[in-house]
Design an enzyme around this catalytic site. Structure first.
Site, PDB file in Angstrom:
ATOM      1  N   GLU A 106      10.071  -8.425  -3.008  1.00 47.61           N
ATOM      2  CA  GLU A 106      10.076  -9.694  -2.254  1.00 47.61           C
ATOM      3  C   GLU A 106      10.879  -9.550  -0.953  1.00 47.61           C
ATOM      4  O   GLU A 106      11.687 -10.397  -0.603  1.00 47.61           O
ATOM      5  CB  GLU A 106      10.650 -10.808  -3.148  1.00 47.61           C
ATOM      6  CG  GLU A 106      10.260 -12.226  -2.744  1.00 47.61           C
ATOM      7  CD  GLU A 106       8.768 -12.494  -2.727  1.00 47.61           C
ATOM      8  OE1 GLU A 106       8.079 -12.129  -3.698  1.00 47.61           O
ATOM      9  OE2 GLU A 106       8.287 -13.048  -1.736  1.00 47.61           O
ATOM     10  N   GLY A 107      10.605  -8.454  -0.243  1.00 45.69           N
ATOM     11  CA  GLY A 107      11.347  -8.127   0.960  1.00 45.69           C
ATOM     12  C   GLY A 107      12.635  -7.436   0.547  1.00 45.69           C
ATOM     13  O   GLY A 107      13.465  -8.049  -0.122  1.00 45.69           O
TER      14      GLY A 107
ATOM     15  N   GLN B  47      30.163  -1.794 -17.088  1.00 43.62           N
ATOM     16  CA  GLN B  47      31.540  -1.271 -17.089  1.00 43.62           C
ATOM     17  C   GLN B  47      32.356  -1.900 -18.223  1.00 43.62           C
ATOM     18  O   GLN B  47      33.055  -1.205 -18.964  1.00 43.62           O
ATOM     19  CB  GLN B  47      32.198  -1.584 -15.728  1.00 43.62           C
ATOM     20  CG  GLN B  47      33.492  -0.854 -15.487  1.00 43.62           C
ATOM     21  CD  GLN B  47      33.274   0.650 -15.335  1.00 43.62           C
ATOM     22  OE1 GLN B  47      32.223   1.094 -14.899  1.00 43.62           O
ATOM     23  NE2 GLN B  47      34.260   1.426 -15.732  1.00 43.62           N
ATOM     24  N   ILE B  48      32.244  -3.202 -18.352  1.00 40.01           N
ATOM     25  CA  ILE B  48      33.009  -3.913 -19.387  1.00 40.01           C
ATOM     26  C   ILE B  48      32.582  -3.462 -20.784  1.00 40.01           C
ATOM     27  O   ILE B  48      33.404  -3.381 -21.700  1.00 40.01           O
ATOM     28  CB  ILE B  48      32.856  -5.451 -19.197  1.00 40.01           C
ATOM     29  CG1 ILE B  48      33.657  -5.879 -17.961  1.00 40.01           C
ATOM     30  CG2 ILE B  48      33.282  -6.228 -20.436  1.00 40.01           C
ATOM     31  CD1 ILE B  48      33.411  -7.303 -17.498  1.00 40.01           C
TER      32      ILE B  48
ATOM     33  N   GLU C   8       0.862  -1.195   0.000  1.00 41.47           N
ATOM     34  CA  GLU C   8       0.000   0.000   0.000  1.00 41.47           C
ATOM     35  C   GLU C   8       0.894   1.240   0.000  1.00 41.47           C
ATOM     36  O   GLU C   8       2.095   1.149   0.306  1.00 41.47           O
ATOM     37  CB  GLU C   8      -0.891  -0.001   1.245  1.00 41.47           C
ATOM     38  CG  GLU C   8      -1.862  -1.169   1.256  1.00 41.47           C
ATOM     39  CD  GLU C   8      -2.977  -1.012   2.283  1.00 41.47           C
ATOM     40  OE1 GLU C   8      -2.954  -0.030   3.068  1.00 41.47           O
ATOM     41  OE2 GLU C   8      -3.868  -1.874   2.294  1.00 41.47           O
ATOM     42  N   PRO C   9       0.310   2.395  -0.285  1.00 42.41           N
ATOM     43  CA  PRO C   9       1.147   3.605  -0.329  1.00 42.41           C
ATOM     44  C   PRO C   9       1.924   3.834   0.978  1.00 42.41           C
ATOM     45  O   PRO C   9       3.047   4.318   0.955  1.00 42.41           O
ATOM     46  CB  PRO C   9       0.134   4.726  -0.567  1.00 42.41           C
ATOM     47  CG  PRO C   9      -1.022   4.054  -1.246  1.00 42.41           C
ATOM     48  CD  PRO C   9      -1.071   2.660  -0.712  1.00 42.41           C
TER      49      PRO C   9
HETATM   50  C1  FAD Z   1       8.722  -3.146 -10.115  1.00 46.28           C
HETATM   51  C2  FAD Z   1       8.003  -3.451  -8.826  1.00 46.28           C
HETATM   52  C3  FAD Z   1       6.989  -4.393  -8.834  1.00 46.28           C
HETATM   53  C4  FAD Z   1       6.261  -4.646  -7.659  1.00 46.28           C
HETATM   54  N1  FAD Z   1       5.211  -5.542  -7.698  1.00 46.28           N
HETATM   55  C5  FAD Z   1       4.466  -5.720  -6.593  1.00 46.28           C
HETATM   56  C6  FAD Z   1       3.301  -6.576  -6.614  1.00 46.28           C
HETATM   57  O1  FAD Z   1       2.976  -7.198  -7.623  1.00 46.28           O
HETATM   58  N2  FAD Z   1       2.561  -6.697  -5.478  1.00 46.28           N
HETATM   59  C7  FAD Z   1       2.875  -6.038  -4.332  1.00 46.28           C
HETATM   60  O2  FAD Z   1       2.151  -6.178  -3.343  1.00 46.28           O
HETATM   61  N3  FAD Z   1       3.964  -5.221  -4.259  1.00 46.28           N
HETATM   62  C8  FAD Z   1       4.751  -5.051  -5.361  1.00 46.28           C
HETATM   63  N4  FAD Z   1       5.859  -4.215  -5.308  1.00 46.28           N
HETATM   64  C9  FAD Z   1       6.137  -3.492  -4.077  1.00 46.28           C
HETATM   65  C10 FAD Z   1       7.295  -4.085  -3.283  1.00 46.28           C
HETATM   66  O3  FAD Z   1       6.931  -5.335  -2.753  1.00 46.28           O
HETATM   67  C11 FAD Z   1       7.645  -3.063  -2.187  1.00 46.28           C
HETATM   68  O4  FAD Z   1       8.219  -1.962  -2.851  1.00 46.28           O
HETATM   69  C12 FAD Z   1       8.574  -3.612  -1.148  1.00 46.28           C
HETATM   70  O5  FAD Z   1       7.881  -4.508  -0.311  1.00 46.28           O
HETATM   71  C13 FAD Z   1       9.186  -2.511  -0.275  1.00 46.28           C
HETATM   72  O6  FAD Z   1       8.191  -1.691   0.239  1.00 46.28           O
HETATM   73  P1  FAD Z   1       8.310  -0.079   0.112  1.00 46.28           P
HETATM   74  O7  FAD Z   1       8.649   0.241  -1.291  1.00 46.28           O
HETATM   75  O8  FAD Z   1       7.057   0.510   0.687  1.00 46.28           O
HETATM   76  O9  FAD Z   1       9.538   0.281   1.008  1.00 46.28           O
HETATM   77  P2  FAD Z   1       9.525   0.713   2.557  1.00 46.28           P
HETATM   78  O10 FAD Z   1       8.895  -0.353   3.390  1.00 46.28           O
HETATM   79  O11 FAD Z   1       8.982   2.087   2.682  1.00 46.28           O
HETATM   80  O12 FAD Z   1      11.074   0.761   2.845  1.00 46.28           O
HETATM   81  C14 FAD Z   1      11.904   1.767   2.234  1.00 46.28           C
HETATM   82  C15 FAD Z   1      13.347   1.460   2.549  1.00 46.28           C
HETATM   83  O13 FAD Z   1      13.534   1.601   3.971  1.00 46.28           O
HETATM   84  C16 FAD Z   1      14.478   0.657   4.433  1.00 46.28           C
HETATM   85  N5  FAD Z   1      13.817  -0.196   5.449  1.00 46.28           N
HETATM   86  C17 FAD Z   1      12.495  -0.462   5.592  1.00 46.28           C
HETATM   87  N6  FAD Z   1      12.267  -1.317   6.601  1.00 46.28           N
HETATM   88  C18 FAD Z   1      13.475  -1.609   7.115  1.00 46.28           C
HETATM   89  C19 FAD Z   1      13.924  -2.439   8.182  1.00 46.28           C
HETATM   90  N7  FAD Z   1      13.059  -3.178   8.905  1.00 46.28           N
HETATM   91  N8  FAD Z   1      15.246  -2.506   8.441  1.00 46.28           N
HETATM   92  C20 FAD Z   1      16.144  -1.775   7.698  1.00 46.28           C
HETATM   93  N9  FAD Z   1      15.778  -0.987   6.665  1.00 46.28           N
HETATM   94  C21 FAD Z   1      14.466  -0.896   6.391  1.00 46.28           C
HETATM   95  C22 FAD Z   1      14.927  -0.164   3.227  1.00 46.28           C
HETATM   96  O14 FAD Z   1      16.105   0.387   2.687  1.00 46.28           O
HETATM   97  C23 FAD Z   1      13.774   0.019   2.246  1.00 46.28           C
HETATM   98  O15 FAD Z   1      14.159  -0.182   0.884  1.00 46.28           O
HETATM   99  C24 FAD Z   1       6.596  -3.971  -6.463  1.00 46.28           C
HETATM  100  C25 FAD Z   1       7.650  -3.046  -6.463  1.00 46.28           C
HETATM  101  C26 FAD Z   1       8.343  -2.784  -7.627  1.00 46.28           C
HETATM  102  C27 FAD Z   1       9.448  -1.772  -7.589  1.00 46.28           C
END
Ligand code: FAD
Length: 384
Positions: A364-365, A337-338, A127-128
């Site tokens: 995927e996490g 780079q290569i 979610e957002p």
């Molecule tokens: C191309 C693409 C396809 C996707 N497809 C799907 C889909 O089909 N279905 C779906 O449900 N989602 C999908 N996603 C979403 C994706 O699963 C999420 O982006 C992902 O779970 C991370 O959530 P977030 O972007 O809200 O990052 P946030 O949870 O906001 O985290 C932002 C950053 O904060 C840091 N952070 C957060 N928590 C921790 C912690 N506990 N410890 C240390 N650092 C932390 C990390 O650096 C992280 O990258 C997709 C995303 C992309 C980019």
């Protein structure tokens, strides 16, 4: 541990390799530029049974063991990990959740056509305001007679252009979301379900990702997957399968980076010799080779453990996912780079690999979370 492939496993691996080279390789650059998922290629792959994965044959699947499935996904991903992603869906969250929590009717209606490759699904978890922290979701479900009314939004959900149905999640109580989450299967054409794909994202361009808006979206109770309040278990039931598939795709992409780099390093002449003769280029080739071998072994080991019926393999799943995706980005960085300036051009496959590899560290996490999980298991703060 014995990872020696059987004759049958080799045959499937080889069939996947030949299919990817013949049907996908000539088209991948174009559909990536068009940001279009190649449904026609997917249908061909499905005819070979590639979508069936580990799903049992009685539900339209191929009933593969995890190691064979992993090799298949890796080979397809070596040419296009987006097609591999679609092929992994029936064995990932969408399929596993149905297999484990679905009624017989739901399995026949949703899972069997998905595993036969006749339909596409999307899984809406993020979610957002809640990505990593899944349990903090704010989309609501209100029971109303023999249906639920859903309101809220999901973001970054993939396969929006082609999906026939969506597995998504909503809470009955916003103040206490974790214990009140429910899972729902929603037909694409349900009134109140609005799909808004993004364009021009960094990578994974053939997978149409975007917002899913739920505005008084009425879903029949028969489409609830699992019991009320069981939604978080449904959402988390396939994390090992999901991480295995992402690791296999990342290994495939990393291998593609190495393949391209070796070819180019042998051909490109600088200062009168192939750049492959320079030790610093060789060092990058070595890093790539070592990274890929390690990532592949961790990924195969996870698959092998699942084939032995091992439970509690979350630490191994995190290890495989994190190492394979970090390796993919390292390999893509070296590959660009290569290739020098040519590596920065739109038509160079390695520039696509580079854009895609970064995304692997987030989905995927994200990898910071996996890094923490691995330490938690090692320190005994968390049990697998
Ligand atoms: C191309 C693409 C396809 C996707 N497809 C799907 C889909 O089909 N279905 C779906 O449900 N989602 C999908 N996603 C979403 C994706 O699963 C999420 O982006 C992902 O779970 C991370 O959530 P977030 O972007 O809200 O990052 P946030 O949870 O906001 O985290 C932002 C950053 O904060 C840091 N952070 C957060 N928590 C921790 C912690 N506990 N410890 C240390 N650092 C932390 C990390 O650096 C992280 O990258 C997709 C995303 C992309 C980019």
């Amino acid at each position: 541990m014995n990872f020696a492939l059987t004759e049958e496993q080799r045959q499937i691996q080889n069939t996947a390799r030949q299919f990817a080279l013949r049907e996908i390789a000539p088209r991948v650059q174009q559909y990536d530029t068009e940001e279009r998922f190649p449904v026609e290629i997917y249908r061909q792959a499905a005819q070979l049974g590639f979508a069936g994965g580990v799903v049992p044959p009685q539900y339209g699947g191929a009933g593969l063991d995890f190691l064979t499935y992993t090799c298949l996904i890796e080979e397809i991903a070596r040419v296009c990990h987006c097609v591999a992603c679609a092929l992994s869906f029936p064995s990932g969250l969408a399929g596993s959740a149905l297999l484990r929590f679905g009624t017989e009717e739901q399995k026949q209606k949703f899972l069997a056509p998905l595993a036969r490759g006749e339909v596409f699904a999307a899984t809406g978890v993020t979610e957002p305001h809640s990505g990593t922290d899944v349990a903090a979701m704010q989309t609501t479900a209100r029971k109303d007679g023999d249906s639920y009314v859903l309101n809220g939004a999901k973001s970054w959900i993939s396969f929006l252009d082609v999906c026939d149905w969506l597995l998504t999640f909503a809470t009955l109580d916003r103040a206490n979301p974790r214990k009140n989450i429910c899972a729902f299967l929603i037909d694409r054409h349900t009134p109140g379900l609005i799909l808004r794909p993004y364009k021009h994202k960094l990578g994974f361009r053939p997978l149409s990702s975007g917002d899913v808006v739920l505005e008084d979206c009425r879903v029949p109770s028969s489409n609830r997957l699992g019991a009320e309040g069981e939604g978080l278990r449904v959402a988390m039931c396939a994390v090992e399968n999901g991480r295995l598939a992402v690791a296999a795709r990342a290994v495939g992409l990393a291998q593609a980076c190495l393949d391209e780099s070796v070819k180019y390093a042998r051909e490109r002449i600088v200062f009168g010799q192939p750049i492959g003769k320079f030790q610093l280029v060789q060092s990058m080739i070595t890093d790539m080779t070592a990274g890929i071998e390690s990532a592949r072994l961790l990924t195969y080991r996870l698959a092998w453990m699942k084939d032995q019926g091992a439970t509690g393999v979350r630490q191994q799943a995190s290890l495989a996912k994190m190492v394979a995706t970090d390796t993919a980005l390292q390999c893509a960085t070296h590959a660009v780079q290569i290739h020098g300036a040519y590596g920065c051009s739109a038509e160079a496959p390695v520039s696509r690999y580079f854009r895609d590899a970064k995304v692997f560290q987030i989905i995927e996490g994200q990898n910071q979370m996996h890094r923490s999980l691995i330490a938690d298991y090692a320190l005994g703060y968390r049990q697998s």
